[in-house]
Design a protein around this motif. Structure first.
Motif, PDB file in Angstrom:
ATOM      1  N   ALA A 138       0.812  -1.250   0.141  1.00 12.62           N
ATOM      2  CA  ALA A 138      -0.013  -0.087   0.100  1.00 12.62           C
ATOM      3  C   ALA A 138       1.011   1.269  -0.030  1.00 12.62           C
ATOM      4  CB  ALA A 138      -0.969   0.074   1.188  1.00 12.62           C
ATOM      5  N   ARG A 139       2.053   1.137   0.591  1.00  9.21           N
ATOM      6  CA  ARG A 139       2.833   2.400   0.398  1.00  9.21           C
ATOM      7  C   ARG A 139       3.336   2.833  -0.734  1.00  9.21           C
ATOM      8  NH1 ARG A 139       6.553   4.016   5.716  1.00  9.21           N
ATOM      9  NH2 ARG A 139       6.619   6.373   4.967  1.00  9.21           N
ATOM     10  N   PHE A 140       3.643   1.868  -1.652  1.00 10.26           N
ATOM     11  CA  PHE A 140       3.623   2.134  -3.065  1.00 10.26           C
ATOM     12  C   PHE A 140       2.655   2.918  -3.494  1.00 10.26           C
ATOM     13  CE2 PHE A 140       3.643   1.366  -7.656  1.00 10.26           C
ATOM     14  CZ  PHE A 140       4.637   1.861  -8.166  1.00 10.26           C
ATOM     15  N   THR A 142       3.288   6.466  -2.295  1.00 12.65           N
ATOM     16  CA  THR A 142       4.033   7.414  -2.864  1.00 12.65           C
ATOM     17  C   THR A 142       3.941   7.685  -4.296  1.00 12.65           C
ATOM     18  OG1 THR A 142       5.613   5.353  -3.542  1.00 12.65           O
ATOM     19  CG2 THR A 142       6.099   6.236  -1.631  1.00 12.65           C
ATOM     20  N   TRP A 143       3.143   6.844  -4.987  1.00 12.23           N
ATOM     21  CA  TRP A 143       2.589   6.943  -6.386  1.00 12.23           C
ATOM     22  C   TRP A 143       1.760   8.376  -6.195  1.00 12.23           C
ATOM     23  CZ3 TRP A 143      -2.386   6.574  -8.347  1.00 12.23           C
ATOM     24  CH2 TRP A 143      -2.613   6.842  -9.628  1.00 12.23           C
ATOM     25  N   THR A 190       3.806  11.443  -5.459  1.00 13.51           N
ATOM     26  CA  THR A 190       4.921  12.027  -6.150  1.00 13.51           C
ATOM     27  C   THR A 190       4.213  12.072  -7.713  1.00 13.51           C
ATOM     28  OG1 THR A 190       5.741   9.685  -6.702  1.00 13.51           O
ATOM     29  CG2 THR A 190       6.645  10.840  -4.971  1.00 13.51           C
ATOM     30  N   ILE A 191       3.175  11.366  -8.137  1.00 12.97           N
ATOM     31  CA  ILE A 191       2.710  11.371  -9.350  1.00 12.97           C
ATOM     32  C   ILE A 191       1.371  12.027  -9.690  1.00 12.97           C
ATOM     33  CG2 ILE A 191       2.118  10.098 -11.488  1.00 12.97           C
ATOM     34  CD1 ILE A 191       5.166   9.794 -10.949  1.00 12.97           C
ATOM     35  N   GLN A 223      -3.865   9.976 -18.783  1.00 15.12           N
ATOM     36  CA  GLN A 223      -2.938   9.117 -19.107  1.00 15.12           C
ATOM     37  C   GLN A 223      -2.309   8.711 -17.948  1.00 15.12           C
ATOM     38  OE1 GLN A 223      -3.646   7.873 -22.232  1.00 15.12           O
ATOM     39  NE2 GLN A 223      -1.573   7.504 -22.303  1.00 15.12           N
ATOM     40  N   VAL A 224      -2.020   9.554 -16.874  1.00 15.56           N
ATOM     41  CA  VAL A 224      -1.485   9.108 -15.457  1.00 15.56           C
ATOM     42  C   VAL A 224      -2.132   8.012 -14.661  1.00 15.56           C
ATOM     43  CG1 VAL A 224      -0.775  10.207 -13.209  1.00 15.56           C
ATOM     44  CG2 VAL A 224      -0.325  11.466 -15.463  1.00 15.56           C
ATOM     45  N   LEU A 249      -3.476   5.418 -15.847  1.00 14.85           N
ATOM     46  CA  LEU A 249      -3.663   4.222 -16.557  1.00 14.85           C
ATOM     47  C   LEU A 249      -3.177   2.985 -15.842  1.00 14.85           C
ATOM     48  CD1 LEU A 249      -1.605   4.526 -19.896  1.00 14.85           C
ATOM     49  CD2 LEU A 249      -3.719   3.491 -19.678  1.00 14.85           C
ATOM     50  N   PRO A 250      -2.345   3.126 -14.670  1.00 14.23           N
ATOM     51  CA  PRO A 250      -2.274   1.933 -14.047  1.00 14.23           C
ATOM     52  C   PRO A 250      -3.631   1.560 -13.203  1.00 14.23           C
ATOM     53  CG  PRO A 250      -0.639   3.414 -13.548  1.00 14.23           C
ATOM     54  CD  PRO A 250      -1.500   4.072 -14.480  1.00 14.23           C
ATOM     55  N   LEU A 251      -3.995   2.679 -12.642  1.00 15.33           N
ATOM     56  CA  LEU A 251      -5.156   2.354 -11.517  1.00 15.33           C
ATOM     57  C   LEU A 251      -6.442   2.020 -12.613  1.00 15.33           C
ATOM     58  CD1 LEU A 251      -6.658   3.007  -9.024  1.00 15.33           C
ATOM     59  CD2 LEU A 251      -6.853   5.283  -9.795  1.00 15.33           C
ATOM     60  N   ALA A 294      -5.286   1.465   0.593  1.00 13.34           N
ATOM     61  CA  ALA A 294      -4.998   1.765  -0.669  1.00 13.34           C
ATOM     62  C   ALA A 294      -5.883   2.740  -1.369  1.00 13.34           C
ATOM     63  CB  ALA A 294      -4.140   0.726  -1.434  1.00 13.34           C
ATOM     64  N   HIS A 316      -2.995  -5.512  -3.685  1.00 12.58           N
ATOM     65  CA  HIS A 316      -1.921  -4.372  -3.859  1.00 12.58           C
ATOM     66  C   HIS A 316      -0.946  -4.410  -4.938  1.00 12.58           C
ATOM     67  CE1 HIS A 316      -3.421  -2.652   0.346  1.00 12.58           C
ATOM     68  NE2 HIS A 316      -4.435  -2.727  -0.567  1.00 12.58           N
ATOM     69  N   THR A 345       0.165  -3.463 -12.679  1.00 12.40           N
ATOM     70  CA  THR A 345      -0.369  -2.715 -14.017  1.00 12.40           C
ATOM     71  C   THR A 345       0.442  -1.480 -13.882  1.00 12.40           C
ATOM     72  OG1 THR A 345      -1.811  -1.370 -12.190  1.00 12.40           O
ATOM     73  CG2 THR A 345      -2.819  -3.341 -13.349  1.00 12.40           C
ATOM     74  N   THR A 401       1.956  -0.540 -17.710  1.00 16.41           N
ATOM     75  CA  THR A 401       1.491   0.730 -18.454  1.00 16.41           C
ATOM     76  C   THR A 401       2.162   1.739 -18.058  1.00 16.41           C
ATOM     77  OG1 THR A 401       0.006   1.405 -16.525  1.00 16.41           O
ATOM     78  CG2 THR A 401      -0.969   0.118 -17.921  1.00 16.41           C
ATOM     79  N   PRO A 424       7.683   7.176  -7.685  1.00 14.93           N
ATOM     80  CA  PRO A 424       7.105   6.529  -6.634  1.00 14.93           C
ATOM     81  C   PRO A 424       8.146   5.415  -6.000  1.00 14.93           C
ATOM     82  CG  PRO A 424       5.776   6.428  -8.547  1.00 14.93           C
ATOM     83  CD  PRO A 424       7.301   7.130  -9.029  1.00 14.93           C
TER      84      PRO A 424
END
Lengths: 228, 228
Positions: free
Chosen positions: A95-97, A100-101, A104-105, A158-159, A161-163, A181, B94, B100, B104, B162
């Motif tokens: 979850a900490r990733f 940080t995502w 920072t993003i 576009q940012v 996308l992973p979600l 998360a 998670h 992803t 991506t 991240p």
């Protein structure tokens, strides 16, 4: 009862800190009543007892915890169920990733889409501080930062996308049920939602559909929040 | 013994698929012997039994599993310990965000830095297919894609923010110990490592330090891998 210093606008009911929202969702997830104390950027004195100058600051009797991640860990360790990080240390580490995502993003991608709107939402006594500190950080005026957002919003999408790809295969970031998360990202999205009418997401975006479900959690905590 | 079809170059010892590497790390994590069968893009017939045309394809007796995420889940469910997703469903959910994100964001950010080098690494019989399919996907020649990488690499390093922030507060994406989330990103980074001499990371980057530790895992599985 838990108390939390929570960033507010001129109207004390307007709460828009992406970090404070993470903590509010986390406390609600655990069913913990939380008294939120409206706070403005210029009220540094009011939270000096925490040894630093940013919210959220949580008070639990004599215990003081600041920083949204530390608050989530504190709540999990003192009230284990319902879990924010079910199964323990690895769920927490992963979850900490997401955290940080988001920091920072995601936050830096949202800021230039709503930052001039945000100026109008902050309390009048905070506006000079807010404009000066943000314009120094970004090297441009708030008006310049927010210009052309109608075209730039495509880049923002576009940012995500992973979600978006994740939410095509599972209903929550936490899997079958929301975890911290989810609160991290839902909380981050409360920030633009509360201070701006600008549409960040297209309605058929899986992220928008997930957000709609998230706004309904905990008795509609997010959905009922005051907006400008 | 488990068997896995694994993308190879002309030299069958050169293995460079970012997805196959995720599965190799996962099997090694569990201490499962794995026979890898060299495979090339043009060997579609050899894996037709899997019902699709991409590697990794895992064979465990009569059972066939394709797709690196499905393979990780299969290994976890059939050989629970040592766990890839310790604690269960939430850790797994998670980790899928890391997956992803790698698919991506990370992979598309690496591709234009190494894709012309990659052409020289693929087997001669695969080169026409590789060039044509990739140039069609990206709308540019491989040479154009890889041009100016010395200046563009700074942007790539921003994409890792991240992960970099995460690795400043914990040694592995999995926390105190590596999890499948580490394998996802380590595996992805094996792809440029094996086919190119281009330096993606600065040596003092926490991501580089984490990668160095990851290359040493499982008896140096990653470190000892054949490179061009």
């Amino acid at each position: 009862m838990l108390q939390m210093y929570d960033l507010a606008g001129e109207d004390p009911a307007l709460r828009f800190s992406p970090y404070c929202w993470r903590s509010r969702f986390a406390a609600a997830h655990k069913g913990l009543p939380l008294e939120t104390i409206p706070w403005r950027f210029t009220d540094k004195q009011a939270i000096a007892f925490s040894g630093q100058g940013r919210v959220p600051v949580l008070r639990d009797g004599a215990k003081v915890v600041h920083d949204s991640w530390a608050i989530a860990e504190y709540l999990e360790d003192t009230t284990p169920m319902p879990a924010l990080f079910a199964g323990g240390a690895t769920a927490r580490a992963h979850a900490r990733f997401v955290n940080t995502w988001a920091d920072t993003i995601l936050l830096p991608a949202i800021a230039p889409l709503i930052i001039r709107d945000l100026l109008d939402a902050v309390a009048p006594q905070d506006r000079a501080y807010f404009r000066e500190s943000r314009e120094q950080r970004f090297g441009r005026t708030l008006e310049e930062l927010q210009a052309d957002r109608d075209t730039r919003v495509a880049g923002f999408r576009q940012v995500l996308l992973p979600l978006r790809h994740l939410l095509r295969v599972q209903p929550w970031i936490g899997g079958a049920a929301p975890s911290y998360a989810d609160h991290i990202v839902l909380g981050t999205l409360m920030w633009p939602r509360c201070v701006s009418h600008f549409e960040l997401l297209q309605p058929d975006d899986p992220v928008a559909e997930w957000q709609a479900r998230g706004l309904d959690l905990y008795g509609g905590l997010g959905r009922s929040a005051k907006r400008v």
